[in-house]
Design a protein around this motif. Structure first.
Motif: not given
Length: 591
Positions: A235-241, A569-581, A168-176
């Motif tokens: 394709d890509v998993i995004v975090p719960a927020v 790379d299958r998991v992502s942050i909210r801003q996406g890989r482009a931000y990290l690049e 589970a990605l992101g905030d646990g209060e939302a995902s769990l």
């Protein structure tokens, strides 16, 4: 085995023979015990470290409260046992259990691990095995619980993918709650385990189910992003927020531990996220966007928590507490209410900025005479490279106010091994620490205690430095030697983090599924509680890496090309890989 029989055997055969039995008996103040016959589902929160560490973790208390506020779910806890407890459970053929009801671990609907620190991975296997749950996800039958994992280490799930059913990605209060509800509904509908996992992956965008992806490598054999094997998997998993942090209640009746823990205090999360853009910091990228709780919410929660626990310390939690926009108002309100009661206010995470000067005036120094700061680097060039726009002037101004208000200890946290580091950066650590010591002598007439804590930089996944290799063992040992032997003042202490544990952390956080094979090998050979110096055995890990043919040098010390696909790379942050690049490119331009 029935929980009542297990409890009886534990009380008569096991607990009299183990060290600190209070960590295994449950029944703590504010713990919640529900009748399993009257709830729809049962989830056990598993923290893969000792009770004294897990009970100090604020996130565990948050999730425990969030699930137990639901009438139809029972939420319980389990921690990694100490060596003596593990040995006796095996000797007596007794399963590991949830503390609230003594239910064996394999009888829950969901077992959710918090992966907070990479060196706790072997403890996950201990908990599963003692709980009579097959280690490998592929070997679990229809009656097995869902084995779930969340936390910062999920930023690269691949090393633990062979053991975890779903991440589970992101905030646990939302995902769990969402995962527990959907899983229970799917299982009640008669869906098979495999079909239920497929539905989790398809319906919840923040869930990564590794069985629907297979390892992949580039032409050189270096691991890259896994390939999908199921069309409906994302394709890509995004975090719960959690968008509105103030809408999520704080745990105002936290469990009060039976035994002394690392953090015995009220914890209040005042904000989530960080306004800074430090390129080395994984928490900065994982916890965005920046969200705040109101002063009124925090003051009410502090008063209620005090009434419900009796603790005499309140800790204000965030990545950078002095960046809280109402910092001065909050500190004054809390000080007015709690200082007359003898309750201290602590700030474990302070960024060096202009608000730092308020800290020395507002903190209660009756019991806390130390200030902790994290400049990370001491030279301006390195600070520009790592994206930490602080000044020594702000740091020294804050220390001056603290010294004037009775503080006599300062801890400074630095890193060595950062990309582009030179000897000047290392000498700068000593120079800045000695400036702080001299300032304390000037202000108070005596030298303060100044400690420079130096950690070894690990290029973490989901940060702008994720493409960088880690420095070698020889480099770190030479850097530590330079720092220790170049120190000039007796009141300044230099403490360097262990090199071998940092290198193992690098392998475990940057690897792919082959690392999981090595984790299991090391565990079967005896690896336990690796985060504890007295238990850590690096030889077990080196032997395991050799046995499975792991190319540690390529995995750990070689840079990735900026365009390369990465194992995580299958998991992502909210801003996406482009931000990290973009941030990675900016760090290179700052050199």
């Amino acid at each position: 085995m029935q929980p009542s029989e297990l409890k009886r055997q534990l009380e008569t055969l096991v607990l009299p023979r183990v060290q600190s039995p209070g960590q295994y008996v449950g029944g703590e103040w504010n713990s919640v015990v529900k009748n399993h016959a009257r709830v729809r589902g049962k989830v056990c929160l598993a923290f893969p470290d000792l009770y004294s560490i897990g009970m100090s973790h604020h996130g565990l208390q948050v999730l425990y409260a969030a699930m137990n506020c639901r009438d139809d779910w029972a939420c319980e806890r389990v921690f990694a046992p100490m060596h003596d407890m593990e040995q006796i459970l095996r000797e007596k053929n007794l399963p590991l259990f949830g503390l609230e009801s003594f239910t064996p671990l394999n009888q829950y609907d969901v077992v959710g691990f918090t992966l907070q620190y990479d060196l706790c991975y072997s403890n996950v296997l201990t908990i599963l095995d003692l709980g009579r749950i097959p280690l490998q996800a592929s070997e679990r039958g229809e009656d097995c619980p869902l084995i779930l994992a969340g936390g910062p280490c999920v930023s690269n799930p691949e090393p633990m993918a062979r053991f975890i059913d779903a991440f589970a990605l992101g905030d646990g209060e939302a995902s769990l709650p969402a995962i527990c509800e959907l899983w229970k509904s799917l299982r009640e509908s008669g869906r098979s385990r495999a079909d239920s996992l497929a539905e989790l992956a398809a319906q919840l965008p923040f869930v990564y189910v590794p069985r629907f992806y297979e390892p992949a490598c580039d032409p050189t054999g270096r691991p890259t992003a896994p390939r999908k094997t199921l069309d409906s998997a994302p394709d890509v998993i995004v975090p719960a927020v959690v968008e509105d942090l103030d809408s999520v209640p704080l745990p105002t009746s936290p469990i009060v531990p039976n035994v002394e823990c690392v953090q015995d205090r009220i914890a209040l999360e005042i904000m989530r996220g960080c306004p800074g853009k430090c390129r080395f910091c994984q928490s900065t990228t994982l916890k965005r966007p920046l969200r705040f709780r109101s002063v009124e919410t925090l003051v009410r929660a502090a008063e209620e928590s005090y009434r419900n626990t009796g603790y005499n310390e309140i800790s204000l939690l965030s990545l950078s507490s002095s960046d809280y926009p109402h910092f001065g108002e909050l500190m004054r309100r809390l000080s007015e209410i709690f200082r007359p009661r003898g309750v201290a206010i602590s700030l474990p995470s302070l960024r060096v900025n202009e608000q730092l000067q308020l800290v020395g005036e507002l903190l209660n120094t009756d019991r806390h005479s130390g200030l902790t700061l994290a400049p990370e680097a001491a030279c301006d060039d390195m600070r520009r490279r790592i994206g930490k726009p602080i000044t020594n002037e702000d740091l020294l101004a804050g220390c001056r106010i603290a010294f004037e208000n009775g503080f006599d200890r300062v801890k400074l946290y630095f890193m060595c091994g950062l990309p582009g580091e030179t000897e000047d950066d290392l000498y700068g650590i000593l120079d800045l620490s000695e400036q702080v010591a001299l300032l304390g002598k000037k202000v108070s007439g005596k030298f303060p205690s100044v400690t420079a804590n130096v950690s070894n930089f690990v290029p973490k996944p989901q940060t702008p430095f994720q493409w960088s290799g880690m420095q070698s063992e020889e480099y770190f040992r030479n850097a530590h030697q330079l720092l220790r032997f170049s120190k000039r003042m007796r009141c300044v202490a230099v403490k360097c983090h262990g090199v071998e544990t940092s290198l193992l952390e690098g392998v475990l956080c940057r690897g792919d599924r082959q690392v999981g094979v090595a984790i299991e090998r090391a565990w079967r050979d005896g690896a336990r509680l690796d985060g504890w110096t007295e238990y850590f055995d690096v030889g077990l890990w080196k032997a395991a890496f050799d046995a499975v043919g792991l190319d540690v040098h390529s995995l750990l010390h070689q840079d990735y090309a900026a365009e390369a696909a990465l194992p995580w790379d299958r998991v992502s942050i909210r801003q996406g890989r482009a931000y990290l690049e973009r941030e990675h490119a900016a760090s290179c331009m700052a050199e």
